[in-house]
Scaffold this active site. Structure first.
Site, PDB file in Angstrom:
ATOM      1  N   CYS A 179      37.866  42.617  48.361  1.00 60.16           N
ATOM      2  CA  CYS A 179      36.370  43.178  48.705  1.00 60.16           C
ATOM      3  C   CYS A 179      35.625  43.333  47.462  1.00 60.16           C
ATOM      4  O   CYS A 179      36.037  43.308  46.651  1.00 60.16           O
ATOM      5  CB  CYS A 179      36.728  44.207  49.784  1.00 60.16           C
ATOM      6  SG  CYS A 179      36.821  45.799  48.884  1.00 60.16           S
ATOM      7  N   CYS A 200      40.882  48.495  44.087  1.00 55.80           N
ATOM      8  CA  CYS A 200      42.241  48.846  44.304  1.00 55.80           C
ATOM      9  C   CYS A 200      43.292  48.458  43.495  1.00 55.80           C
ATOM     10  O   CYS A 200      43.248  47.410  43.153  1.00 55.80           O
ATOM     11  CB  CYS A 200      42.409  48.792  45.789  1.00 55.80           C
ATOM     12  SG  CYS A 200      41.817  49.487  47.064  1.00 55.80           S
ATOM     13  N   LYS A 237      42.605  42.922  53.582  1.00 54.40           N
ATOM     14  CA  LYS A 237      41.993  41.941  53.001  1.00 54.40           C
ATOM     15  C   LYS A 237      42.576  41.460  51.504  1.00 54.40           C
ATOM     16  O   LYS A 237      42.424  40.465  51.548  1.00 54.40           O
ATOM     17  CB  LYS A 237      40.419  42.554  52.663  1.00 54.40           C
ATOM     18  CG  LYS A 237      39.557  42.601  53.820  1.00 54.40           C
ATOM     19  CD  LYS A 237      38.292  43.252  53.706  1.00 54.40           C
ATOM     20  CE  LYS A 237      38.096  44.677  53.642  1.00 54.40           C
ATOM     21  NZ  LYS A 237      38.265  45.292  54.825  1.00 54.40           N
TER      22      LYS A 237
END
Length: 997
Positions: A58, A63, A93
């Site tokens: 994303c 992350c 995702k």
């Protein structure tokens, strides 16, 4: 009218424990969520390595993940335990990124169009040399015919294939750009720059607020600057969870209080909260008196053009000549200072009170009588609870240090509520009042709980209960109970700038700015991870800045020729062209023609009216787009360029965009397919073709290699890119609080002198002076920048602003959205539903991932949430295709009956398209909600689009009212779209590992 929920934190923790126990019983027989495996992967065979990297599945979160690579092929993605900002987790995702990297429809080679725009393009493969040469020649032609104004750029959401449009278009003098920032974070950042600093909205959720206020966002599944696991932890640990949202979002079922406001009324709610804070004295008195311009005195009788002062070297554009009616010493005595702002000191003259001043000269920054800055010398560690709800909570960690309170050098009490008279230097006696009191009198006082509740359709008692829980009494006397986690919703209702000014001021007012779990702003360390720098230009700009003969030009004057300068003059300062102005220039040549565009994964579907935007793109003389896919916008390009996926790019430093303070790197995991290139490599080739240096030619090759850029990004860390990547691989994710304790590990940086620096996303050493990087050097409740550029005396103000008073401009007053039940009641009879949009789901990020089988089988169609009572009246059942129609267009989505939206409100999904449909549109016109947008519905200051709070009607799609006699959207040949997980077309999108050369 709003909801008060009864689920307790204790019951939620019990539920979490029960779920964990169930998972333990499943054991190794089930696939664990954080470790998705690629199709056909055999983890026990072949050469295997694990690569620590940053996920870019994303656009926002950074992350930390581990990518398992077997024989050169990525086979698994899982969370990195060192990534505290994402709690060692990664989302759907992220795991589906394997399917993106190996997707059979990836762009592999440069392509050129052979058929007219608006038809199937007839793509033909060409070489990179031909592609770059053609782009340069065609854009040079456009520049020669129309000037730099004739070229624009488009950018995406800050990934490596999304940010080079501007730098490339700059080769042709481009002044206009279309970017997601217009409706996603950009206006929040601009509002911050007007008030305290760029990015003040970022909430340090990793600090675990005692009272968690979630405002217009659903981060548990959106991964928008906060990962889903982080928010789960935050909610579980908070003493109170307050949700402000028209709908009950996923995590909202755990809320203690839900203020289900009418879509688009966030600004009124913010002022209602401000009313209760000011009325009850719940403000942080020390912050408001010492660090805001609340005590500065305002005088209506002053000539705004009299004696401006130059300041703001750290504001956007590096300075401006401030024009203001805030009372200064020069207004009281001949020869008085233009930078000494007058304040009423209630302790002066033995307690009788008298005038004093704060000198905002950027070389001074002192109160009257002070000889030096008194920075904090002692600090207290802030220890947050353990980051894992599965523990007992006793093993906390040091999460920064809080300065111990400092005192005025000379005892004084700046008065917040002052109103009185002063004698000006010309002998006139005039009335003055403090900015704080003016804010109350002119704006805040009327927003009682009852008035706010009436506007927002919320129970006034719930509003009072929520504000008291958040601001009424602190759990820790040193800092607030937490900031405000506000994001997209207030940005997209046609009143974005003042919404975010009100929210930023409210948070800081209670002492939640730059405090633990407060609104800290964006993580700033000496790493330039934005990906938009042109190293050679930075060198040239630094030399130019040092030239004493170089005349100063305000940003406002530099940007006088952007397309929206006349209609939205503040954009000359923000330097953001609104989307509508780009499209009007392209399609109607107003105020001049735009006929060339460089796009790097921009998205015409994300703002303004998508149909109008599509037609504008078709009208361009030349359009080049760099992307991963054949998507609707790329099908209008003359040249397509293939980008590398985040698993494929070379190592590149990354920083948390939010306030988490994490930084690490995106590291190469697999080889790219075909001739896909890294953006920086494309830029090097393009600049070489144009004959312009990309790097400083005095220090090496002006056009490469790529490692020069990677070194440039981290040059201020003292490491080269190889050393940085090696340290990251061994150490894991870095905590900026540990690595940079002065500039990020310390709270209240406005006291320590580490806040005033050049406005931007990278730490650059400032003047180390206490205060904020705004003209007043204090939080500006009264905006002197808006006053300077938009005061009623300003010639040529647009119609939207002509009738506004100074208070309505310089203070954050609420205005109804351009389209709403209140502002356009005449539409409500035909369009009786109030539509909000931007609904998040776990598998998509804006327009991305619709062609990934793992994602599409989970969420095959766009859905619209409707209250069951409304659905019953309309004869709509769960799963029905329905028409959603506004005065500007109509599309179809699938009904999702949900009690979490109030009757009269629907909630739709955005930026849908259908990759299974044929070029050129790929079905966007059938399912993209922005086909309903009124392009003229815009924020009056920035031009950002109103994308929510729309009057619409909704009705069942039937064979009789649907093309091809099919309620399900169909391609031009009548083939319906994928609508369930059993569709065999999903298998055609399974990863392709061979033939990628």
């Amino acid at each position: 009218m709003g909801m008060k929920l009864n689920t307790t934190r204790r019951s939620f923790l019990k539920l979490s424990a029960a779920v964990a126990g169930s998972a333990a019983l499943v054991g190794s027989s089930a696939m664990q969520p954080g470790a998705a495996m690629a199709e056909g992967a055999n983890p026990g065979a072949g050469d295997i390595k694990r690569v620590r990297t940053a996920c870019r599945g994303c656009g926002k979160m950074e992350c930390g993940v581990w990518v398992t690579v077997q024989n050169g092929r990525a086979i698994k993605i899982e969370g990195d335990e060192s990534a505290y900002q994402s709690n060692g987790n990664c989302c759907t995702k992220s795991q589906a990124s394997i399917q993106a990297a190996y997707h059979p429809d990836r762009l592999l080679y440069p392509l050129k169009r052979t058929k007219p725009k608006g038809e199937e393009p007839g793509w033909q493969r060409i070489s990179w040399d031909e592609a770059i040469k053609t782009c340069h020649e065609k854009l040079t032609e456009v520049q020669g015919k129309y000037g730099g104004e004739g070229v624009m750029h488009m950018t995406g959401t800050s990934r490596f294939w999304g940010m080079r449009g501007g730098p490339l278009a700059s080769l042709y003098g481009a002044v206009n750009g279309h970017g997601a920032a217009q409706i996603c974070k950009g206006i929040r950042r601009d509002a911050g720059s007007l008030t305290i600093e760029n990015g003040i909205f970022f909430n340090e959720t990793v600090g675990f607020p005692k009272v968690y206020v979630q405002w217009g966002t659903g981060p548990s599944i959106s991964n928008y600057d906060d990962t889903c696991r982080t928010i789960t932890e935050v909610i579980a640990r908070s003493e109170k969870y307050i949700l402000i949202d028209p709908r009950l979002n996923n995590e909202g079922h755990e809320a203690d209080i839900h203020l289900a406001l009418r879509p688009g009324t966030d600004g009124a709610m913010a002022l209602g909260w401000t009313h209760l804070v000011m009325k009850n004295g719940w403000e942080d008195h020390e912050f408001c008196t010492r660090w805001s311009n609340g005590p500065y005195l305002y005088c209506e009788e002053l000539d705004i053009n009299d004696q401006p002062f130059h300041t703001g070297k750290f504001t956007r554009g590096n300075g401006l000549d401030v024009k203001t009616r805030l009372l200064r010493e020069c207004d009281l005595v001949e020869g008085g200072s233009v930078s000494r702002f007058m304040v009423w000191d209630s302790l002066a003259n033995n307690g009788e009170g008298g005038l004093t001043y704060f000198d905002a000269d950027e070389k001074i920054g002192l109160w009257e009588g002070e000889k030096e800055h008194h920075k904090p010398t002692t600090f207290t560690d802030y220890v947050r609870p353990s980051g894992d709800i599965r523990g007992d909570g006793s093993d906390g960690d040091v999460s920064g240090r809080i300065p111990d309170p400092t005192q005025f050098e000379i005892e004084r009490e700046p008065e917040l509520w002052y109103e009185g008279e002063v004698t000006l230097k010309d002998g006139r006696t005039v009335k003055v009042k403090s900015v704080w009191k003016k804010y109350w009198d002119d704006v805040v006082s009327k927003y009682t709980p009852e008035y706010t509740g009436e506007i927002c359709d919320v129970d006034p008692k719930l509003i009072e209960e929520a504000v008291e829980a958040w601001a009424g009494q602190r759990f820790d006397p040193r800092f607030s109970n937490g900031g405000l986690h506000y994001q997209l919703a207030p940005e997209q209702a046609g009143n974005s700038m003042q919404n975010f000014r009100a929210l930023g001021i409210l948070s800081a007012m209670v002492g939640a700015y730059d405090t633990p779990a407060g609104n800290r702003g964006m993580t700033r360390v000496p790493i330039n991870a934005g990906g938009v720098a042109i190293p050679a230009n930075e060198v040239a700009a630094a030399k130019k800045k040092k030239d004493p003969n170089e005349p100063f030009v305000e940003q406002f004057d530099k940007k006088a020729n952007i397309a929206c300068a006349e209609e939205f003059p503040l954009t000359r300062w923000t330097a953001r062209t609104d989307a509508k102005s780009c499209w009007v220039a392209a399609l109607e040549s107003k105020p001049y023609p735009i006929k060339g565009c460089v796009a790097v994964t921009g998205n015409f579907m994300n703002q303004s009216n998508a149909t109008y935007a599509w037609n504008a793109l078709k009208s361009l003389d030349f359009f080049v787009d760099m992307d991963l896919w054949h998507a609707p916008m790329t099908e209008l390009a003359d040249i397509k360029l293939p980008a590398q996926h985040w698993l494929e790019i070379p190592g590149f430093a990354r920083i948390s965009q939010g306030a988490h303070g994490a930084f690490g790197a995106n590291v190469n995991c697999i080889a790219p397919p075909g001739e896909a290139k890294f953006e920086i490599e494309v830029a090097q080739m393009w600049f070489k073709e144009a004959g312009k240096p990309f790097y400083d030619p005095e220090t090496g090759d002006a056009w490469g290699p790529v490692t020069r850029y990677m070194d440039h990004v981290i040059k201020d860390t003292g490491m080269n890119h190889e050393e940085f990547l090696d340290k990251f691989a061994k150490h894991g994710w870095f905590r900026a609080k540990d690595e940079y304790p002065e500039i990020w590990g310390t709270y209240k940086r406005y006291e320590t002198g580490e806040l005033r620096q050049v406005d931007g996303m990278v730490y650059k050493e400032g003047d180390h002076m206490p205060g904020m990087p705004v003209p007043c050097m204090k939080m500006e409740i009264w905006s002197t920048i808006m006053e300077t550029y938009l005061s009623p005396e300003t010639k040529g103000l647009p119609e939207r602003l002509k009738d506004l008073t100074p208070s309505e401009i310089c203070l954050p007053e609420y205005k109804e959205p351009p389209l709403s039940p209140v502002s356009t009641p005449e539409l409500m009879e035909e369009y009786p539903f109030n539509m909000t949009t931007g609904r998040r789901n776990p598998v998509y990020f804006h327009s991305e991932h619709r062609q990934l089988p793992w994602c599409r089988e989970q969420w095959p169609v766009p859905r619209v949430e409707i209250n069951p009572a409304d659905a019953e009246k309309l004869g709509i059942q769960q799963g029905d295709w329905v028409w959603i129609e506004s005065k500007d267009g109509k599309i179809r989505e699938v009904a999702d009956l949900y009690h979490g939206v109030k009757p009269g409100v629907i909630n739709t999904e955005h930026t849908w398209w259908l990759p299974e449909f044929s070029a050129p549109t790929h079905g966007w016109e059938l399912v993209c909600i922005n086909a309903l947008v009124d392009k003229e519905a815009q924020d009056p200051y920035t031009g950002s689009s109103q994308l929510r709070a729309y009057p619409v009607k909704i009705y069942k799609a039937t064979p009789e009212n649907s093309p091809f006699g099919n309620p399900c959207p169909c391609d031009v040949d009548g083939t319906p779209c994928i609508s369930d997980a059993s569709d065999p077309r999903l298998k055609a999108w399974l990863p392709t590992y061979e033939g990628r050369d």
